[in-house]
Design a protein around this motif. Sequence first.
Motif, PDB file in Angstrom:
ATOM      1  N   TYR A   1      11.260 -23.471  18.662  1.00  0.00           N
ATOM      2  CA  TYR A   1      11.415 -22.281  17.823  1.00  0.00           C
ATOM      3  C   TYR A   1      11.666 -21.087  18.740  1.00  0.00           C
ATOM      4  O   TYR A   1      11.006 -20.950  19.772  1.00  0.00           O
ATOM      5  N   VAL A   2      12.598 -20.242  18.366  1.00  0.00           N
ATOM      6  CA  VAL A   2      12.957 -19.122  19.242  1.00  0.00           C
ATOM      7  C   VAL A   2      12.687 -17.762  18.614  1.00  0.00           C
ATOM      8  O   VAL A   2      13.195 -16.748  19.084  1.00  0.00           O
ATOM      9  N   ASP A   3      11.896 -17.755  17.563  1.00  0.00           N
ATOM     10  CA  ASP A   3      11.421 -16.467  17.057  1.00  0.00           C
ATOM     11  C   ASP A   3      10.050 -16.665  16.417  1.00  0.00           C
ATOM     12  O   ASP A   3       9.706 -17.765  15.990  1.00  0.00           O
ATOM     13  N   PRO A   4       9.239 -15.600  16.382  1.00  0.00           N
ATOM     14  CA  PRO A   4       7.871 -15.729  15.863  1.00  0.00           C
ATOM     15  C   PRO A   4       7.809 -16.169  14.404  1.00  0.00           C
ATOM     16  O   PRO A   4       6.820 -16.746  13.967  1.00  0.00           O
ATOM     17  N   LYS A   5       8.871 -15.896  13.629  1.00  0.00           N
ATOM     18  CA  LYS A   5       8.874 -16.265  12.215  1.00  0.00           C
ATOM     19  C   LYS A   5       9.251 -17.727  11.993  1.00  0.00           C
ATOM     20  O   LYS A   5       9.267 -18.198  10.858  1.00  0.00           O
ATOM     21  N   ARG A   6       9.595 -18.422  13.066  1.00  0.00           N
ATOM     22  CA  ARG A   6       9.969 -19.839  12.996  1.00  0.00           C
ATOM     23  C   ARG A   6      11.162 -20.076  12.085  1.00  0.00           C
ATOM     24  O   ARG A   6      11.244 -21.094  11.378  1.00  0.00           O
ATOM     25  N   SER A   7      12.102 -19.156  12.106  1.00  0.00           N
ATOM     26  CA  SER A   7      13.284 -19.273  11.257  1.00  0.00           C
ATOM     27  C   SER A   7      14.470 -19.878  11.990  1.00  0.00           C
ATOM     28  O   SER A   7      15.492 -20.183  11.374  1.00  0.00           O
ATOM     29  N   ALA A   8      14.361 -20.057  13.302  1.00  0.00           N
ATOM     30  CA  ALA A   8      15.456 -20.634  14.080  1.00  0.00           C
ATOM     31  C   ALA A   8      14.885 -21.458  15.221  1.00  0.00           C
ATOM     32  O   ALA A   8      13.800 -21.175  15.729  1.00  0.00           O
ATOM     33  N   ALA A   9      15.612 -22.501  15.601  1.00  0.00           N
ATOM     34  CA  ALA A   9      15.205 -23.339  16.729  1.00  0.00           C
ATOM     35  C   ALA A   9      16.440 -23.759  17.500  1.00  0.00           C
ATOM     36  O   ALA A   9      17.527 -23.910  16.921  1.00  0.00           O
ATOM     37  N   LYS A  10      16.293 -23.958  18.802  1.00  0.00           N
ATOM     38  CA  LYS A  10      17.398 -24.343  19.674  1.00  0.00           C
ATOM     39  C   LYS A  10      17.003 -25.564  20.501  1.00  0.00           C
ATOM     40  O   LYS A  10      15.823 -25.888  20.651  1.00  0.00           O
ATOM     41  N   ILE A  11      17.993 -26.212  21.096  1.00  0.00           N
ATOM     42  CA  ILE A  11      17.763 -27.406  21.905  1.00  0.00           C
ATOM     43  C   ILE A  11      17.668 -27.028  23.376  1.00  0.00           C
ATOM     44  O   ILE A  11      18.534 -26.303  23.895  1.00  0.00           O
ATOM     45  N   PHE A  12      16.624 -27.515  24.043  1.00  0.00           N
ATOM     46  CA  PHE A  12      16.405 -27.235  25.459  1.00  0.00           C
ATOM     47  C   PHE A  12      16.347 -28.545  26.248  1.00  0.00           C
ATOM     48  O   PHE A  12      16.011 -29.598  25.702  1.00  0.00           O
ATOM     49  N   VAL A  13      16.654 -28.440  27.546  1.00  0.00           N
ATOM     50  CA  VAL A  13      16.546 -29.556  28.487  1.00  0.00           C
ATOM     51  C   VAL A  13      15.725 -29.086  29.673  1.00  0.00           C
ATOM     52  O   VAL A  13      15.840 -27.928  30.098  1.00  0.00           O
ATOM     53  N   SER A  14      14.881 -29.973  30.211  1.00  0.00           N
ATOM     54  CA  SER A  14      14.111 -29.624  31.403  1.00  0.00           C
ATOM     55  C   SER A  14      13.837 -30.886  32.211  1.00  0.00           C
ATOM     56  O   SER A  14      14.095 -32.010  31.754  1.00  0.00           O
ATOM     57  N   ASN A  15      13.312 -30.703  33.406  1.00  0.00           N
ATOM     58  CA  ASN A  15      12.794 -31.818  34.179  1.00  0.00           C
ATOM     59  C   ASN A  15      11.499 -32.309  33.531  1.00  0.00           C
ATOM     60  O   ASN A  15      10.928 -31.630  32.663  1.00  0.00           O
ATOM     61  N   LEU A  16      10.987 -33.446  33.980  1.00  0.00           N
ATOM     62  CA  LEU A  16       9.795 -34.017  33.370  1.00  0.00           C
ATOM     63  C   LEU A  16       8.545 -33.174  33.601  1.00  0.00           C
ATOM     64  O   LEU A  16       7.551 -33.321  32.883  1.00  0.00           O
ATOM     65  N   ASP A  17       8.587 -32.292  34.607  1.00  0.00           N
ATOM     66  CA  ASP A  17       7.439 -31.404  34.825  1.00  0.00           C
ATOM     67  C   ASP A  17       7.616 -30.056  34.137  1.00  0.00           C
ATOM     68  O   ASP A  17       6.805 -29.149  34.302  1.00  0.00           O
ATOM     69  N   GLY A  18       8.691 -29.906  33.359  1.00  0.00           N
ATOM     70  CA  GLY A  18       8.942 -28.667  32.628  1.00  0.00           C
ATOM     71  C   GLY A  18       9.792 -27.661  33.379  1.00  0.00           C
ATOM     72  O   GLY A  18      10.166 -26.626  32.819  1.00  0.00           O
ATOM     73  N   SER A  19      10.113 -27.933  34.645  1.00  0.00           N
ATOM     74  CA  SER A  19      10.897 -26.981  35.447  1.00  0.00           C
ATOM     75  C   SER A  19      12.381 -27.040  35.089  1.00  0.00           C
ATOM     76  O   SER A  19      12.858 -27.998  34.473  1.00  0.00           O
ATOM     77  N   ASP A  20      13.104 -25.980  35.500  1.00  0.00           N
ATOM     78  CA  ASP A  20      14.554 -25.883  35.296  1.00  0.00           C
ATOM     79  C   ASP A  20      14.949 -26.050  33.834  1.00  0.00           C
ATOM     80  O   ASP A  20      15.931 -26.731  33.507  1.00  0.00           O
ATOM     81  N   ALA A  21      14.188 -25.450  32.934  1.00  0.00           N
ATOM     82  CA  ALA A  21      14.500 -25.534  31.504  1.00  0.00           C
ATOM     83  C   ALA A  21      15.682 -24.641  31.162  1.00  0.00           C
ATOM     84  O   ALA A  21      15.807 -23.529  31.672  1.00  0.00           O
ATOM     85  N   TYR A  22      16.554 -25.144  30.316  1.00  0.00           N
ATOM     86  CA  TYR A  22      17.678 -24.323  29.852  1.00  0.00           C
ATOM     87  C   TYR A  22      18.103 -24.773  28.460  1.00  0.00           C
ATOM     88  O   TYR A  22      17.874 -25.916  28.065  1.00  0.00           O
ATOM     89  N   GLU A  23      18.708 -23.858  27.712  1.00  0.00           N
ATOM     90  CA  GLU A  23      19.165 -24.167  26.362  1.00  0.00           C
ATOM     91  C   GLU A  23      20.557 -24.784  26.421  1.00  0.00           C
ATOM     92  O   GLU A  23      21.433 -24.290  27.141  1.00  0.00           O
ATOM     93  N   VAL A  24      20.774 -25.856  25.673  1.00  0.00           N
ATOM     94  CA  VAL A  24      22.082 -26.501  25.653  1.00  0.00           C
ATOM     95  C   VAL A  24      22.860 -26.230  24.369  1.00  0.00           C
ATOM     96  O   VAL A  24      24.043 -26.554  24.284  1.00  0.00           O
ATOM     97  N   SER A  25      22.215 -25.646  23.366  1.00  0.00           N
ATOM     98  CA  SER A  25      22.908 -25.443  22.086  1.00  0.00           C
ATOM     99  C   SER A  25      23.378 -24.004  21.908  1.00  0.00           C
ATOM    100  O   SER A  25      23.493 -23.524  20.783  1.00  0.00           O
ATOM    101  N   THR A  26      23.685 -23.324  23.005  1.00  0.00           N
ATOM    102  CA  THR A  26      24.096 -21.919  22.930  1.00  0.00           C
ATOM    103  C   THR A  26      25.409 -21.733  22.173  1.00  0.00           C
ATOM    104  O   THR A  26      25.644 -20.695  21.560  1.00  0.00           O
ATOM    105  N   GLN A  27      26.314 -22.728  22.230  1.00  0.00           N
ATOM    106  CA  GLN A  27      27.599 -22.601  21.528  1.00  0.00           C
ATOM    107  C   GLN A  27      27.439 -22.719  20.017  1.00  0.00           C
ATOM    108  O   GLN A  27      28.343 -22.343  19.267  1.00  0.00           O
TER     109      GLN A  27
END
Length: 320
Positions: free
Chosen positions: A74-100
């Motif tokens: 979820y990308v806002d406090p109202k939980r009205s939108a969500a995006k897809i993220f990718v990261s390493n297994l320890d949570g590092s290098d996280a980035y959004e892949v659904s920006t388009q």
Amino acid sequence: MLEIKNRLVAILILSISVVSCLQSPKQKSSSALAKEQDTSIANSSLQEKKQKKGTPDLGPNFNPVVSKIAYYSYVDPKRSAAKIFVSNLDGSDAYEVSTQDSIGFHTEPKWSPNGKKIAYTNFLEEGARMMAVNIDGNGLTELATVTEDGFHMFSSWDLAGKGYYFFHWPKEGFTPDAYHAIDEKVERLTNNGRTNRPQMTKGGKLYVNRIDDLENYVATKQLFDPETKSTRSIPNLEGEFITGEHTIKAIENDSTTTFILEDLQGNDLRELGSIPYKGTMFTSIDLNLEYVVYNTSFDDGAEIHLLEVATGKIKKITKN
């Protein structure tokens, strides 16, 4: 419309929970430029995520080839939108892949067999569509459509990674059936209005959920025969998400949850470990059977955790 959307998201959460959403003066090589671009995307998206800290993270899915994980947040406090993220297994290098994909509520990412693409479901104000995107966030593609105003939900790639299994239901009500699509051909697999989440095993068998009680979300796993279009119930199979030839069953105790490895006939194989949480969702295991991933309940922050089977250690991929 918002009420319908909220109900659908609630159905989604029930169905996956405890059975219950890029030049310097000196010219660089193309590989160096690509690496620099990927790093830029990752850093900017990670910073954006950090600025929106505290929103739930759900739906973790292991990359079958490299040590990465995809999830939706979820990308806002109202939980009205969500995006897809990718990261390493320890949570590092996280980035959004659904920006388009700038609209909708993105849920349940699923890696292709080669680990290069991610498919996900995008819930809109009316209907839901299935999308796919490359691991670097490029190549956004809309997948198969059964009806323009109906709801499509991605479930599983086929073994070759060229086609995919999904379920669809009309806007009039949650009466889902399973489908398979490849190229521009869409084949309907079931016709009973109560079949969802088709999943392909490593050995090429197809399992589906038959919904027995929608209100309380009670479902029975069934083995689907593509030749006869018939099914055989596997009543002892309790895990929700299939990886390879296994699934994970979660047993809740007073204040903990124990994970049990199941084969696809519903036989308990071995205990994988326990965690100090109840109400976990999206529990699954990697192909090598080394890690169990899950997200905690909303009451526990809806964080994504990784249990290392060999040591029993818990790593927090996301922290809320």
